[in-house]
Design a protein around this motif. Structure first.
Motif, PDB file in Angstrom:
ATOM      1  N   LYS A  20      16.865   8.248   0.997  1.00 40.92           N
ATOM      2  CA  LYS A  20      15.687   8.685   0.705  1.00 40.92           C
ATOM      3  C   LYS A  20      14.587   8.408   1.849  1.00 40.92           C
ATOM      4  O   LYS A  20      13.580   8.778   2.110  1.00 40.92           O
ATOM      5  CB  LYS A  20      15.230   7.767  -0.751  1.00 40.92           C
ATOM      6  N   VAL A  21      15.019   7.323   2.628  1.00 40.70           N
ATOM      7  CA  VAL A  21      14.345   6.913   3.718  1.00 40.70           C
ATOM      8  C   VAL A  21      14.397   7.532   4.982  1.00 40.70           C
ATOM      9  O   VAL A  21      15.471   7.612   5.484  1.00 40.70           O
ATOM     10  CB  VAL A  21      14.594   5.312   4.071  1.00 40.70           C
ATOM     11  N   ILE A  22      13.465   8.154   5.513  1.00 36.41           N
ATOM     12  CA  ILE A  22      13.437   8.851   6.668  1.00 36.41           C
ATOM     13  C   ILE A  22      13.507   8.155   7.953  1.00 36.41           C
ATOM     14  O   ILE A  22      14.254   8.259   9.097  1.00 36.41           O
ATOM     15  CB  ILE A  22      12.400  10.109   6.842  1.00 36.41           C
ATOM     16  N   ARG A  23      12.071   7.231   7.917  1.00 34.45           N
ATOM     17  CA  ARG A  23      11.859   6.259   9.018  1.00 34.45           C
ATOM     18  C   ARG A  23      11.527   5.021   8.450  1.00 34.45           C
ATOM     19  O   ARG A  23      11.058   5.004   7.479  1.00 34.45           O
ATOM     20  CB  ARG A  23      11.063   6.983   9.804  1.00 34.45           C
ATOM     21  N   PHE A  24      11.610   4.088   9.300  1.00 34.47           N
ATOM     22  CA  PHE A  24      10.952   2.801   9.118  1.00 34.47           C
ATOM     23  C   PHE A  24      10.870   2.087  10.337  1.00 34.47           C
ATOM     24  O   PHE A  24      11.507   2.362  11.449  1.00 34.47           O
ATOM     25  CB  PHE A  24      11.864   1.999   8.112  1.00 34.47           C
ATOM     26  N   MET A  25       9.915   0.936   9.979  1.00 38.87           N
ATOM     27  CA  MET A  25       9.589   0.121  11.285  1.00 38.87           C
ATOM     28  C   MET A  25       9.014  -1.118  10.705  1.00 38.87           C
ATOM     29  O   MET A  25       8.175  -1.145   9.925  1.00 38.87           O
ATOM     30  CB  MET A  25       8.563   0.688  12.186  1.00 38.87           C
ATOM     31  N   THR A  26       9.629  -2.310  11.061  1.00 38.36           N
ATOM     32  CA  THR A  26       9.240  -3.802  10.566  1.00 38.36           C
ATOM     33  C   THR A  26       8.807  -4.361  12.000  1.00 38.36           C
ATOM     34  O   THR A  26       9.478  -4.260  12.985  1.00 38.36           O
ATOM     35  CB  THR A  26      10.557  -4.397  10.220  1.00 38.36           C
ATOM     36  N   VAL A  27       7.461  -5.051  11.742  1.00 41.03           N
ATOM     37  CA  VAL A  27       6.910  -5.583  12.893  1.00 41.03           C
ATOM     38  C   VAL A  27       6.614  -7.099  12.484  1.00 41.03           C
ATOM     39  O   VAL A  27       5.717  -7.174  11.396  1.00 41.03           O
ATOM     40  CB  VAL A  27       5.296  -4.922  13.310  1.00 41.03           C
ATOM     41  N   LYS A  28       6.687  -7.979  13.439  1.00 43.72           N
ATOM     42  CA  LYS A  28       6.419  -9.525  13.192  1.00 43.72           C
ATOM     43  C   LYS A  28       5.142  -9.503  13.682  1.00 43.72           C
ATOM     44  O   LYS A  28       4.703  -9.107  14.835  1.00 43.72           O
ATOM     45  CB  LYS A  28       7.203 -10.371  14.045  1.00 43.72           C
ATOM     46  N   GLU A  48       0.995  -1.196  -0.009  1.00 45.96           N
ATOM     47  CA  GLU A  48      -0.098   0.097  -0.137  1.00 45.96           C
ATOM     48  C   GLU A  48       0.752   1.232   0.072  1.00 45.96           C
ATOM     49  O   GLU A  48       1.818   1.214   0.785  1.00 45.96           O
ATOM     50  CB  GLU A  48      -0.819   0.221   1.451  1.00 45.96           C
ATOM     51  N   ILE A  49       0.604   2.066  -0.894  1.00 47.56           N
ATOM     52  CA  ILE A  49       1.126   3.364  -0.828  1.00 47.56           C
ATOM     53  C   ILE A  49       0.149   4.545  -0.350  1.00 47.56           C
ATOM     54  O   ILE A  49      -0.660   4.773  -1.358  1.00 47.56           O
ATOM     55  CB  ILE A  49       1.904   3.894  -2.246  1.00 47.56           C
ATOM     56  N   TRP A  50       0.607   4.818   0.551  1.00 53.17           N
ATOM     57  CA  TRP A  50      -0.587   6.059   1.332  1.00 53.17           C
ATOM     58  C   TRP A  50      -0.253   7.328   0.887  1.00 53.17           C
ATOM     59  O   TRP A  50      -1.231   8.135   1.006  1.00 53.17           O
ATOM     60  CB  TRP A  50      -0.287   5.766   2.834  1.00 53.17           C
ATOM     61  N   GLY A  51       0.760   7.821   0.081  1.00 53.63           N
ATOM     62  CA  GLY A  51       0.936   9.019  -0.308  1.00 53.63           C
ATOM     63  C   GLY A  51       1.391   9.858   0.546  1.00 53.63           C
ATOM     64  O   GLY A  51       2.009   9.642   1.717  1.00 53.63           O
ATOM     65  N   LEU A  52       1.690  11.205   0.246  1.00 48.60           N
ATOM     66  CA  LEU A  52       2.261  12.243   0.771  1.00 48.60           C
ATOM     67  C   LEU A  52       1.331  12.449   2.009  1.00 48.60           C
ATOM     68  O   LEU A  52       0.175  13.121   2.081  1.00 48.60           O
ATOM     69  CB  LEU A  52       2.455  13.489  -0.039  1.00 48.60           C
ATOM     70  N   LYS A  53       2.001  12.442   3.171  1.00 45.75           N
ATOM     71  CA  LYS A  53       1.265  12.948   4.423  1.00 45.75           C
ATOM     72  C   LYS A  53       1.957  13.778   5.566  1.00 45.75           C
ATOM     73  O   LYS A  53       3.272  13.736   5.299  1.00 45.75           O
ATOM     74  CB  LYS A  53       0.809  11.504   5.145  1.00 45.75           C
ATOM     75  N   LYS A  54       1.022  14.465   6.224  1.00 45.23           N
ATOM     76  CA  LYS A  54       1.730  15.338   7.133  1.00 45.23           C
ATOM     77  C   LYS A  54       2.279  14.497   8.359  1.00 45.23           C
ATOM     78  O   LYS A  54       1.562  13.576   8.710  1.00 45.23           O
ATOM     79  CB  LYS A  54       0.784  16.206   7.422  1.00 45.23           C
ATOM     80  N   MET A  55       3.309  14.675   8.808  1.00 47.89           N
ATOM     81  CA  MET A  55       4.049  14.128   9.866  1.00 47.89           C
ATOM     82  C   MET A  55       3.246  14.720  11.360  1.00 47.89           C
ATOM     83  O   MET A  55       3.376  15.823  11.285  1.00 47.89           O
ATOM     84  CB  MET A  55       5.323  13.938   9.764  1.00 47.89           C
ATOM     85  N   ALA A  56       3.445  13.989  12.448  1.00 42.01           N
ATOM     86  CA  ALA A  56       2.996  14.681  13.674  1.00 42.01           C
ATOM     87  C   ALA A  56       4.150  15.608  14.182  1.00 42.01           C
ATOM     88  O   ALA A  56       4.046  16.613  14.946  1.00 42.01           O
ATOM     89  CB  ALA A  56       2.929  13.602  14.677  1.00 42.01           C
ATOM     90  N   TYR A  57       5.409  15.142  13.831  1.00 43.96           N
ATOM     91  CA  TYR A  57       6.365  16.108  14.124  1.00 43.96           C
ATOM     92  C   TYR A  57       7.356  16.097  13.028  1.00 43.96           C
ATOM     93  O   TYR A  57       7.562  15.169  12.261  1.00 43.96           O
ATOM     94  CB  TYR A  57       7.314  15.813  15.437  1.00 43.96           C
ATOM     95  N   ALA A  58       8.310  17.063  12.805  1.00 42.46           N
ATOM     96  CA  ALA A  58       9.347  17.303  11.928  1.00 42.46           C
ATOM     97  C   ALA A  58      10.456  16.057  12.109  1.00 42.46           C
ATOM     98  O   ALA A  58      10.816  15.928  13.237  1.00 42.46           O
ATOM     99  CB  ALA A  58      10.091  18.467  11.687  1.00 42.46           C
ATOM    100  N   ILE A  59      10.773  15.539  10.935  1.00 44.63           N
ATOM    101  CA  ILE A  59      11.998  14.500  10.960  1.00 44.63           C
ATOM    102  C   ILE A  59      12.999  15.158   9.922  1.00 44.63           C
ATOM    103  O   ILE A  59      12.611  15.216   8.863  1.00 44.63           O
ATOM    104  CB  ILE A  59      11.697  13.130  10.721  1.00 44.63           C
ATOM    105  N   GLN A  60      14.122  15.246  10.460  1.00 47.01           N
ATOM    106  CA  GLN A  60      15.148  15.660   9.413  1.00 47.01           C
ATOM    107  C   GLN A  60      14.599  17.243   8.700  1.00 47.01           C
ATOM    108  O   GLN A  60      14.814  17.508   7.495  1.00 47.01           O
ATOM    109  CB  GLN A  60      15.779  14.840   8.252  1.00 47.01           C
ATOM    110  N   LYS A  61      14.321  18.077   9.725  1.00 43.02           N
ATOM    111  CA  LYS A  61      13.536  19.209   9.163  1.00 43.02           C
ATOM    112  C   LYS A  61      12.463  19.135   8.141  1.00 43.02           C
ATOM    113  O   LYS A  61      12.241  20.235   7.360  1.00 43.02           O
ATOM    114  CB  LYS A  61      14.674  20.035   8.696  1.00 43.02           C
TER     115      LYS A  61
END
Length: 114
Positions: free
Chosen positions: A84-92, A41-54
């Motif tokens: 290009k990757v700001i954040r990631f999270m992998t969950v089992k 799923e590509i959710w598209g461009l979303k506003k983040m709760a807080y700035a990451i890397q400005k």
């Protein structure tokens, strides 16, 4: 094989083509290591709760896949190496989370049909 879910955020300065190429690159990492991609799923461009890397927005992407545990290490190394990757999270996913994810997928596919 275990079922996993990865959400990653890409930098907002990418064009749509660059974003799709990056997602395809990570899908290729998974399939080359023998993983089976269940859902993308590509959710598209979303506003983040807080700035990451400005940056206050980012392209959100979700990949659901079945793989051996060793595959996760190479995938996350790929995430760390790509600027290009700001954040990631992998969950089992446990069996209940996998059932919920399947229900959610079915619900989304019904919405798209309508």
């Amino acid at each position: 094989m275990n079922q996993y879910e990865t959400v990653f955020i890409l930098t907002p300065v990418l064009s749509d083509d660059q974003m799709k190429e990056t997602v395809a690159k990570f899908k290729k990492i998974l399939t080359d290591k023998g993983a089976e991609i269940v859902n993308e799923e590509i959710w598209g461009l979303k506003k983040m709760a807080y700035a990451i890397q400005k940056k206050s927005t980012g392209f959100y992407c979700l990949l659901e896949f079945k793989a051996e545990p060793e595959v996760i290490k190479s995938l996350e190394t790929g995430f760390r190496r790509d600027e290009k990757v700001i954040r990631f999270m992998t969950v089992k996913l446990d069996k209940y989370a996998a059932q919920y994810a399947e229900k959610r997928r079915n619900k989304l596919s019904k919405k798209e049909e309508a």
